[in-house]
Design a protein around this motif. Structure first.
Motif, PDB file in Angstrom:
ATOM      1  N   ASN A 121       0.834  -1.203   0.000  1.00 49.44           N
ATOM      2  CA  ASN A 121       0.000   0.000   0.000  1.00 49.44           C
ATOM      3  C   ASN A 121       0.869   1.254   0.000  1.00 49.44           C
ATOM      4  O   ASN A 121       0.598   2.215  -0.720  1.00 49.44           O
ATOM      5  CB  ASN A 121      -0.921  -0.008   1.219  1.00 49.44           C
ATOM      6  N   ASN A 130      -8.961   0.220   2.337  1.00 52.65           N
ATOM      7  CA  ASN A 130      -7.967   1.233   1.962  1.00 52.65           C
ATOM      8  C   ASN A 130      -7.385   0.980   0.579  1.00 52.65           C
ATOM      9  O   ASN A 130      -7.121   1.922  -0.182  1.00 52.65           O
ATOM     10  CB  ASN A 130      -6.831   1.258   2.990  1.00 52.65           C
ATOM     11  N   ARG A 180      -9.909   2.004  -1.969  1.00 49.46           N
ATOM     12  CA  ARG A 180     -10.070   3.452  -2.042  1.00 49.46           C
ATOM     13  C   ARG A 180      -8.856   4.155  -2.629  1.00 49.46           C
ATOM     14  O   ARG A 180      -8.972   4.975  -3.540  1.00 49.46           O
ATOM     15  CB  ARG A 180     -10.340   4.018  -0.654  1.00 49.46           C
ATOM     16  N   TYR A 181      -7.678   3.871  -2.097  1.00 49.76           N
ATOM     17  CA  TYR A 181      -6.498   4.662  -2.427  1.00 49.76           C
ATOM     18  C   TYR A 181      -5.714   4.143  -3.626  1.00 49.76           C
ATOM     19  O   TYR A 181      -4.940   4.896  -4.226  1.00 49.76           O
ATOM     20  CB  TYR A 181      -5.559   4.735  -1.215  1.00 49.76           C
ATOM     21  N   TYR A 234      -9.273   3.321  -6.511  1.00 54.22           N
ATOM     22  CA  TYR A 234     -10.276   4.389  -6.581  1.00 54.22           C
ATOM     23  C   TYR A 234     -11.682   3.811  -6.767  1.00 54.22           C
ATOM     24  O   TYR A 234     -12.532   4.396  -7.430  1.00 54.22           O
ATOM     25  CB  TYR A 234      -9.939   5.390  -7.703  1.00 54.22           C
ATOM     26  N   SER A 288     -12.928   7.520   7.595  1.00 54.52           N
ATOM     27  CA  SER A 288     -12.736   6.952   6.259  1.00 54.52           C
ATOM     28  C   SER A 288     -14.052   6.869   5.499  1.00 54.52           C
ATOM     29  O   SER A 288     -14.107   7.146   4.290  1.00 54.52           O
ATOM     30  CB  SER A 288     -12.108   5.554   6.368  1.00 54.52           C
ATOM     31  N   THR A 343     -14.839   8.913   2.090  1.00 59.33           N
ATOM     32  CA  THR A 343     -15.173   8.076   0.936  1.00 59.33           C
ATOM     33  C   THR A 343     -16.530   8.469   0.359  1.00 59.33           C
ATOM     34  O   THR A 343     -16.698   8.558  -0.866  1.00 59.33           O
ATOM     35  CB  THR A 343     -15.160   6.588   1.330  1.00 59.33           C
TER      36      THR A 343
END
Length: 219
Positions: free
Chosen positions: A110, A152, A155-156, A159, A192, A196
């Motif tokens: 990550n 995570n 999301r990161y 996307y 978060s 989000t």
């Protein structure tokens, strides 16, 4: 910091055993002094060469600090590869430590974005999640952490905010069922979910989660 620790190590060599370095590393880690913790963990690692379970757990701590706080991705990967070799060679290592190693690999991939490797990050976080669900109680905080880790990555790195939200919600269900020790993690997951949903354009849900975050951290 390293020079100071080395001097203290020399001065106390007759009175300090290596296990106390690990304890000192734990104490510094709890107060956020990760550079100091890292150095003490390295000093104490050699004392655990005949205790593979503990050795692998300290390798995980060193890998985590290297990757997240020191930007030393080569070092982080080296520690994880050492841990993997021990896991491969020793069938007596517990599932708890194996899952921790998979989880730390997920964190490493990550944070290491040169080049980005979201598939490996997702693979290891999901592997840790599956293993933890196989032997832990369903409301264990480590399962919540694994759900958050998967979220995570979606999301990161992908996307993919919808999948991220789904995993964050699963994490939050566990955290809200726990005692007061879970609350800090619950606040982080509310945050978060807030950010989000803002990215998804659902501002009412984003605001709701933001208020819950504030409520937890203002106590």
């Amino acid at each position: 910091m390293l020079i100071v620790i080395q001097i203290l190590s020399f001065l106390t060599i007759g009175n300090t055993n290596d296990s106390s370095y690990i304890m000192k590393g734990d104490s510094l880690s709890k107060i956020g002094d990760y550079v100091g913790a890292y150095e003490y963990y390295k000093l104490g690692l050699s004392s655990l060469s005949d205790q593979p379970e503990k050795y692998v757990r300290i390798l995980n701590r060193l890998a985590h600090i290297s990757s997240v706080y020191l930007d030393d991705f080569n070092g982080g990967y080296s520690y994880l590869e050492q841990a993997k070799r021990i896991l491969t060679q020793n069938d007596l290592i517990t599932d708890t430590t194996r899952a921790l190693t998979f989880y730390t690999y997920g964190i490493y991939f990550n944070f290491c974005r040169d080049p980005p490797n979201p598939d490996s990050a997702l693979f290891y976080h999901k592997k840790a999640l599956r293993l933890r669900k196989s032997f832990l109680q369903k409301n264990d905080i480590n399962i919540a952490k694994s759900y958050k880790g998967v979220g995570n990555i979606y999301r990161y790195m992908y996307y993919d905010y919808s999948n991220a939200e789904d995993y964050y919600v699963q994490s939050l269900k566990i955290l809200e069922s726990g005692d007061a020790s879970y609350q800090k993690s619950a606040g982080s997951t509310h945050y978060s979910l807030s950010t989000t949903n803002r990215l998804k354009g659902d501002y009412s849900k984003a605001l709701l989660y933001a208020y819950k975050t504030l409520s937890i951290y203002s106590k």
